[in-house]
Scaffold this active site. Sequence first.
Site, PDB file in Angstrom:
ATOM      1  N   TYR A   1       0.214  -8.978   7.901  1.00 16.02           N
ATOM      2  CA  TYR A   1      -0.901  -7.841   7.053  1.00 16.02           C
ATOM      3  C   TYR A   1      -0.919  -6.628   7.852  1.00 16.02           C
ATOM      4  CZ  TYR A   1      -5.274  -5.897   5.475  1.00 16.02           C
ATOM      5  OH  TYR A   1      -6.200  -5.171   5.332  1.00 16.02           O
TER       6      TYR A   1
ATOM      7  N   LYS B   1       0.603  -2.917   7.105  1.00 19.75           N
ATOM      8  CA  LYS B   1      -0.545  -1.661   7.178  1.00 19.75           C
ATOM      9  C   LYS B   1      -0.259  -0.564   8.039  1.00 19.75           C
ATOM     10  CE  LYS B   1      -3.738  -1.427   4.850  1.00 19.75           C
ATOM     11  NZ  LYS B   1      -4.000  -0.657   3.510  1.00 19.75           N
TER      12      LYS B   1
ATOM     13  N   ASP C   1      -8.638  -2.508  10.743  1.00 20.08           N
ATOM     14  CA  ASP C   1      -8.681  -3.076  12.130  1.00 20.08           C
ATOM     15  C   ASP C   1      -7.302  -3.691  12.440  1.00 20.08           C
ATOM     16  OD1 ASP C   1     -10.244  -4.847  10.384  1.00 20.08           O
ATOM     17  OD2 ASP C   1     -10.083  -5.956  12.190  1.00 20.08           O
TER      18      ASP C   1
ATOM     19  N   ILE D   1       2.291   1.043  -7.893  1.00 21.49           N
ATOM     20  CA  ILE D   1       2.314   2.030  -6.694  1.00 21.49           C
ATOM     21  C   ILE D   1       3.959   1.758  -5.872  1.00 21.49           C
ATOM     22  CG2 ILE D   1      -0.108   2.659  -6.303  1.00 21.49           C
ATOM     23  CD1 ILE D   1       0.482   1.048  -3.851  1.00 21.49           C
TER      24      ILE D   1
END
Length: 291
Positions: free
Chosen positions: A124, A128, A101, A36
């Site tokens: 991370y 995101k 989260d 991707i």
Amino acid sequence: MRILVTGAKGQVGCCLVEQLKDKVELLAIDRDELDITNELAVIETVQAFKPHIIINAAAHTAVDKAEEEVELSYAINRDGPEHLAFAAQSVGAAILHISTDYVFEGNKVGEYAETDTTSPQGVYGESKLAGEIAVAKACDKHIILRTAWVFGENGNNFVKTMLRLGATRDELSIVGDQFGGPTYAGDIAKALIQIAKCISLSDSVDYGIYHYAGLPHVSWCEFAEVIFDSAVKQNVISQKPSLTSITTEQYPTPAKRPSNSRLSTDKIKQTFSVEACDWKAALNNIKAYVG
């Protein structure tokens, strides 16, 4: 309905494939079939298949490794979703993208709502969040689904780790000052499919960010207690290990973990009639997590 699923061999991806097969025209691909991060390859795949909906379950989820693999994290968590979203826009498709989260600082009292300020504390979470922003900009018809504490029969997760350790150890120390809602991968897949159905049946969809996670909220140590109780009851292990609750400071990791990962699921329930995950029910067949 034609649905393209990326990350098809991951925790959620496997569940999506299992629940969607034979029900829709499905193209389920993983990184060995489509990278991707390769914009041209993504465009060619989407233009050829012309999906009505793209569900992106691909991600770089190794939280601690992300602190070192910064470039790779952003390539998979930001650039890849952006390519998919642009491709979705080009064929008039909607994109459903899974987030986390970790986009929050994790120090709020109470549950995090979709409108709360984001402030990721590591690579991370930062990558995101960048992915969320990129998807929202690239495709008008987007759903960003933030979730937390994912576990399932496939891949690596907390439930599998506990069962493996519990089979050989009499005592375990588990972090007890981080709180969240464990979320079963199969229920995340079910939620995404419910949203996809709503999109296919209506021209008026409230696109945007949604939270989906489990109830009741617990600490990691409390989660472990339930896992071992279930495992003993179902004869997966003969004896429950003694658990000691420790602090985050006593279990240092390269990446900072949110102390509060409680996500409010009110919006997704009101909009799409999706109930919070009943994670305890997902442990009723705990043998499926062994091996």
